[in-house]
Design a protein around this motif. Structure first.
Motif, PDB file in Angstrom:
ATOM      1  N   THR A 287       0.771  -1.188  -0.162  1.00 35.74           N
ATOM      2  CA  THR A 287      -0.100  -0.089   0.428  1.00 35.74           C
ATOM      3  C   THR A 287       0.884   1.245  -0.235  1.00 35.74           C
ATOM      4  N   PRO A 288       0.520   2.194  -0.166  1.00 34.35           N
ATOM      5  CA  PRO A 288       1.109   2.954  -0.597  1.00 34.35           C
ATOM      6  C   PRO A 288       1.058   4.181   0.063  1.00 34.35           C
ATOM      7  N   MET A 289       0.332   4.491   1.339  1.00 31.93           N
ATOM      8  CA  MET A 289       0.250   5.679   2.504  1.00 31.93           C
ATOM      9  C   MET A 289       0.226   4.787   4.129  1.00 31.93           C
ATOM     10  N   VAL A 290       0.825   5.773   4.347  1.00 32.61           N
ATOM     11  CA  VAL A 290       0.492   5.410   6.582  1.00 32.61           C
ATOM     12  C   VAL A 290      -1.120   4.759   6.586  1.00 32.61           C
ATOM     13  N   GLU A 291      -1.318   3.545   6.936  1.00 32.57           N
ATOM     14  CA  GLU A 291      -2.868   3.102   7.859  1.00 32.57           C
ATOM     15  C   GLU A 291      -2.538   3.723   8.677  1.00 32.57           C
ATOM     16  N   ALA A 388     -17.111  -4.725  -1.534  1.00 36.49           N
ATOM     17  CA  ALA A 388     -16.472  -4.705  -2.453  1.00 36.49           C
ATOM     18  C   ALA A 388     -16.400  -4.065  -4.000  1.00 36.49           C
ATOM     19  N   ALA A 389     -17.703  -3.157  -3.386  1.00 37.55           N
ATOM     20  CA  ALA A 389     -17.776  -1.641  -4.238  1.00 37.55           C
ATOM     21  C   ALA A 389     -16.917  -0.233  -3.655  1.00 37.55           C
ATOM     22  N   GLN A 390     -16.196  -0.343  -2.952  1.00 38.89           N
ATOM     23  CA  GLN A 390     -15.685   0.646  -3.042  1.00 38.89           C
ATOM     24  C   GLN A 390     -13.826   0.540  -2.654  1.00 38.89           C
ATOM     25  N   LEU A 391     -13.457   1.801  -3.266  1.00 37.46           N
ATOM     26  CA  LEU A 391     -11.669   1.296  -3.292  1.00 37.46           C
ATOM     27  C   LEU A 391     -11.691   3.319  -2.363  1.00 37.46           C
ATOM     28  N   ARG A 392     -11.630   3.157  -0.883  1.00 38.23           N
ATOM     29  CA  ARG A 392     -11.560   4.704  -0.740  1.00 38.23           C
ATOM     30  C   ARG A 392     -10.754   4.333   0.272  1.00 38.23           C
ATOM     31  N   PHE A 393      -9.908   3.341   1.189  1.00 42.44           N
ATOM     32  CA  PHE A 393      -9.065   3.286   2.092  1.00 42.44           C
ATOM     33  C   PHE A 393      -7.780   4.306   2.042  1.00 42.44           C
ATOM     34  N   THR A 394      -7.299   4.452   0.600  1.00 43.99           N
ATOM     35  CA  THR A 394      -6.111   4.512   0.735  1.00 43.99           C
ATOM     36  C   THR A 394      -6.591   6.437   1.573  1.00 43.99           C
ATOM     37  N   ASP A 395      -7.550   6.940   0.462  1.00 54.32           N
ATOM     38  CA  ASP A 395      -7.900   7.992   0.729  1.00 54.32           C
ATOM     39  C   ASP A 395      -8.433   8.641   1.804  1.00 54.32           C
ATOM     40  N   ALA A 396      -8.623   7.439   2.738  1.00 58.54           N
ATOM     41  CA  ALA A 396      -9.136   7.691   4.138  1.00 58.54           C
ATOM     42  C   ALA A 396      -7.949   7.980   4.506  1.00 58.54           C
ATOM     43  N   SER A 397      -6.414   7.190   4.730  1.00 58.32           N
ATOM     44  CA  SER A 397      -5.619   6.629   5.127  1.00 58.32           C
ATOM     45  C   SER A 397      -4.660   8.303   4.696  1.00 58.32           C
ATOM     46  N   LEU A 398      -4.903   9.654   3.686  1.00 62.29           N
ATOM     47  CA  LEU A 398      -4.314  10.432   3.374  1.00 62.29           C
ATOM     48  C   LEU A 398      -4.941  11.407   3.943  1.00 62.29           C
ATOM     49  N   GLY A 399      -6.329  11.265   4.240  1.00 63.99           N
ATOM     50  CA  GLY A 399      -7.141  12.194   5.145  1.00 63.99           C
ATOM     51  C   GLY A 399      -6.042  12.332   6.374  1.00 63.99           C
ATOM     52  N   LEU A 400      -6.603  11.093   7.532  1.00 60.43           N
ATOM     53  CA  LEU A 400      -6.102  11.434   8.646  1.00 60.43           C
ATOM     54  C   LEU A 400      -4.084  12.175   8.742  1.00 60.43           C
ATOM     55  N   SER A 401      -3.114  11.283   7.832  1.00 58.76           N
ATOM     56  CA  SER A 401      -2.647  12.027   7.544  1.00 58.76           C
ATOM     57  C   SER A 401      -2.225  12.937   7.880  1.00 58.76           C
TER      58      SER A 401
END
Length: 800
Positions: A287-291, A388-401
């Motif tokens: 993954t490209p972001m800090v979780e 199974a209908a979303q791909l927003r995990f990276t954006d959530a992590s980026l928003g927290l960061s």
């Protein structure tokens, strides 16, 4: 020697100055990068390595930051990453044969063949490509897609430049080391997102050949299924408010529990885009972001949540057609998704094998499995999974960061709604705390479940939160909250949330007792239960952190002490009574489960003298652990005299029921087991709970779920191999974070299994030895601290 180190130090800082134009990197790295990129498209990054191989990656934009992250992850974990991409490509059967198994880090598939069917099915449907094409906020933002694009380019550049240098025997010279595309990085994030839903049911999705007749399993089977689903994922986290700390600022201790090997490992880095982003923490591989991590104003961690992120629909099969079902009396034909997998036979030849997967308007048909779901002329079951209908995990992590406060964290989670199966616990430098179960869940209210549950749903939903809705009625489809980004899901305003409590703690139980003095109630059953018995770990954690909060004056030192206190709460509750019961046995003997009398007298004093911890040197910890597992796993045992009471949920149940014959039986079986294995009853725990790294025995402290330890450590028991050898799960990326008013956070971190899984790497076991000793790494977050590292190493990486 000192003079030589001085020269090396000067060389490192001098090299950094040459690369960046100054020693104050964040201000100048971006301009230098621009000067070196006349085309405006070539990606590059500066990576500064400090102690324990921790990379601090600086880049001018998100694509280049992803490039540096992909490069650095490949440096440490290329074999593990490459193996995962084989999985995601659906090529395991081609390379490793159909009957082999994955490490189950990206799905719950039991064989290479079922894994390939699952992931090739996703690829054939172009599911990830469609999600990437959705505009934000429903789909990923441009920044997330740039991070993915850069990560793929960085991984590929490292592989192109260093393939022949790979020393790790796990993939040296392997023909499955191949370049990846940005969609592969997105696919990896998508697979992680589905771990709580479709990925749990891979076998049931890929075996749907029908018809099958079976009687569905009782609700207890759902609990077993969910327990196995989360058996290799768990966590603790606690945030302390300024009212409890020495300086009025917040504190956070994060302690995720994850596998120690395979593709679901964390990996540590600091990611910086000058003026835009500066965050340090743990990323799941690929993954490209800090979780989970911190910046200079906030710190956060996640814990696996109790929310059930999917539901089932019970279908009415249309008369005479096994592959059609009725909705409002009208037949709908299932979609036959044929999936072809290349399979290597025992003779080495590759053949093409095709299977069907059947899909409905609700999702895939599932059948068989642990729930024994039938598919016959009358009924079938389909799985609905909003993740199974979303791909927003990276954006959530980026928003927290990028958040600067607890309020920002809430805003980021409201905006992205991309966390699939976790809670969030956070603290900020102003002294605020947060707990929120902001995970993506189907909008199944108790009213909807009451109106639309089938007979099976009336068992599963109240007991375990798994709804089984009537798929023959269109009015049984969940509605959508007004503030929900995704149709059919709960919006942020529905999430159980606690702000500014003196402490906010979660150890994988429901939100109910996040703070025992401020219980959370009133949420639908799908989020979790209330008024029920808590785990031994939750009870112990609440006891510990509430006492810390009441004592006050807390610092980061106190967080580290809590992490390594290794108290065994179950031992505090039961060991003394077990020792007395042992001493009272006539002749010091007890009858084992085989009916034989066993002299257990030597165990009595050891239990009585045990220090009630699971530290490496604790004598009696192993004896109690084995005894306690046998007793609490005995279905005939009534363990406690005082049962659970919802009015006193932390202190109950209590008082060991020494009159139950199961106590003596468990003692006898434990003594027999240890003596047969040649393990002394008073053996220090670390002699029999350990890992071996390049031939070195490293003792590991901590304990399993049954003893209630905060510092979870687990591995299969194998007496013939020394006990709990080869620890394979538990505490992973640990962080203890606070603030002192300066621009730099006060942080300590630890990656328990170390940065690299390559046995030839210098960072294969260095942090594991720290973990064994109860030590952590002083974070080098600020520029002055990075440059002060005695092991500073600067690497500039680019596509060339």
């Amino acid at each position: 020697m000192l003079q030589r180190r001085h020269h090396l130090r000067v060389f490192a800082v001098g090299a950094l100055a040459l690369l960046t134009g100054a020693t104050t990197l964040p201000a100048s790295a971006a301009s230098q990068d621009r000067a070196d990129r006349p085309s405006g498209d070539r990606m590059s990054a500066v990576i500064r390595y400090t102690e324990y191989g921790i990379p601090h990656i600086v880049a001018k934009d998100y694509a280049s930051l992803g490039f540096g992250q992909g490069w650095a992850q490949a440096t440490d974990q290329v074999c593990t990453l490459a193996d995962g991409f084989v999985t995601l490509h659906g090529d395991r059967s081609r390379h490793f044969g159909p009957d082999g198994t994955t490490d189950r880090s990206l799905s719950n598939a039991r064989t290479n063949f079922s894994s390939d069917l699952f992931f090739r099915g996703i690829r054939n449907a172009k599911t990830v490509e469609k999600l990437l094409d959705q505009p934000a906020p429903a789909g990923p933002t441009r920044q997330s897609k740039e991070l993915m694009r850069g990560w793929a380019a960085g991984y590929n550049a490292w592989l192109r430049q260093h393939r022949d240098d790979i020393k790790d025997p796990a993939c040296r010279g392997a023909d499955w080391l191949t370049p990846v595309a940005p969609v592969d990085v997105a696919m990896r994030g998508y697979a992680l997102t589905m771990l709580g839903g479709q990925s749990t049911w891979v076998e049931d999705i890929t075996r749907t050949t029908g018809p099958t007749d079976a009687k569905p399993a009782p609700a207890a089977a759902v609990r077993k299924l969910f327990d196995r689903r989360t058996a290799d994922m768990g966590s603790n986290a606690v945030a302390f408010a300024g009212s409890t700390t020495a300086n009025g600022r917040g504190l956070l201790l994060g302690n995720p529990h994850y596998p120690w090997a395979g593709g679901r490992r964390f990996w540590q880095s600091q990611l910086t885009i000058p003026g835009e982003l500066n965050v340090e923490g743990g990323s799941l591989l690929g993954t490209p972001m800090v979780e989970v991590g911190h910046n200079n104003r906030i710190a956060w961690s996640h814990t696996v949540a109790t929310g059930v992120p999917m539901n089932l629909y019970q279908l009415k099969i249309a008369p005479g057609d096994l592959h059609s079902y009725l909705v409002d009396g009208r037949p709908e034909r299932m979609t036959d998704r044929k999936v072809t997998v290349p399979v290597r036979g025992k003779d080495g030849k590759v053949s093409q094998v095709t299977r069907s997967q059947w899909w409905t308007r609700y999702g895939p048909v599932i059948t068989g499995g642990e729930l024994r779901l039938p598919w016959n002329s009358g009924t079938a079951f389909a799985l609905s999974d909003p993740n199974a209908a979303q791909l927003r995990f990276t954006d959530a992590s980026l928003g927290l960061s990028r958040s600067r406060s607890v309020r920002d964290v809430q805003a980021a989670l409201r905006r992205t709604q991309g966390l699939p199966w976790v809670n969030t616990v956070a603290a900020d430098s102003a002294g605020h705390t947060l707990y929120t179960q902001s995970q993506l869940l189907p909008r199944i209210t108790d009213e909807l479940a009451g109106r639309c549950s089938t007979d099976l749903g009336k068992q599963y939903y109240p007991a375990e939160g798994l709804a089984v809705l009537d798929g023959s009625r269109s009015d049984c489809v969940p509605g959508t909250d007004p503030d929900a980004v995704q149709p059919g899901t709960f919006g942020p305003s529905a999430m159980p949330t606690l702000v500014d409590a003196p402490y906010a703690e979660n150890s994988n139980d429901s939100p109910w007792l996040t703070n025992a003095d401020r219980p959370l109630t009133g949420y639908p059953r799908i989020f979790g239960d209330t008024g029920t018995e808590r785990s031994a770990r939750t009870r112990g954690a609440i006891e510990d952190v509430s006492a810390m909060a009441k004592r006050g004056g807390l610092t980061v030192d106190d967080l580290q002490k809590q992490q390594f206190a290794d108290r065994a709460p179950s031992g505090d509750r039961a060991a003394a009574d077990a020792a007395k019961a042992c001493s009272a046995l006539p002749g010091g003997t007890a009858t084992g489960s085989d009916g034989k009398a066993v002299d257990v007298s030597a165990a009595c004093g050891i239990l009585a003298g045990w220090d009630r911890t699971v530290k490496t040197g604790s004598k009696g910890a192993l004896l109690f652990d084995r005894f306690w597992r046998k007793l609490t796993n005995d279905p005939k045992a009534t363990v406690w005299k005082v049962p659970f009471s919802a009015s006193d949920p932390v202190a109950t149940p209590n008082t060991l029921n020494t009159a139950d014959a199961a106590v003596g039986r468990a003692l006898a079986d434990t003594v027999t087991e240890l003596r047969t294995a040649g393990i002394p009853l008073d053996a220090p725990l670390g002699e029999n709970q350990f890992v071996v790294r390049n031939g070195k025995h490293i003792p590991i402290g901590g304990g399993g779920e049954q003893v209630g330890a905060w510092n979870i450590v687990a591995s299969p028991w194998n007496a013939a191999q020394g006990g709990y050898g080869n620890v394979n799960f538990g505490s992973s990326y640990i962080q203890a974070v606070g603030w002192d008013g300066s621009a730099c956070p006060v942080a300590r971190t630890l990656l328990t299994y170390s940065q690299s899984s390559d046995p030839t790497s210098p960072h294969y076991s260095d942090q594991t030895e720290l973990f064994s000793a109860g030590r952590m790494v002083q974070s080098r977050f600020c520029e002055k601290d990075i440059l002060a590292s005695p092991q500073l190493k600067v690497v500039r990486v680019s596509e060339r």
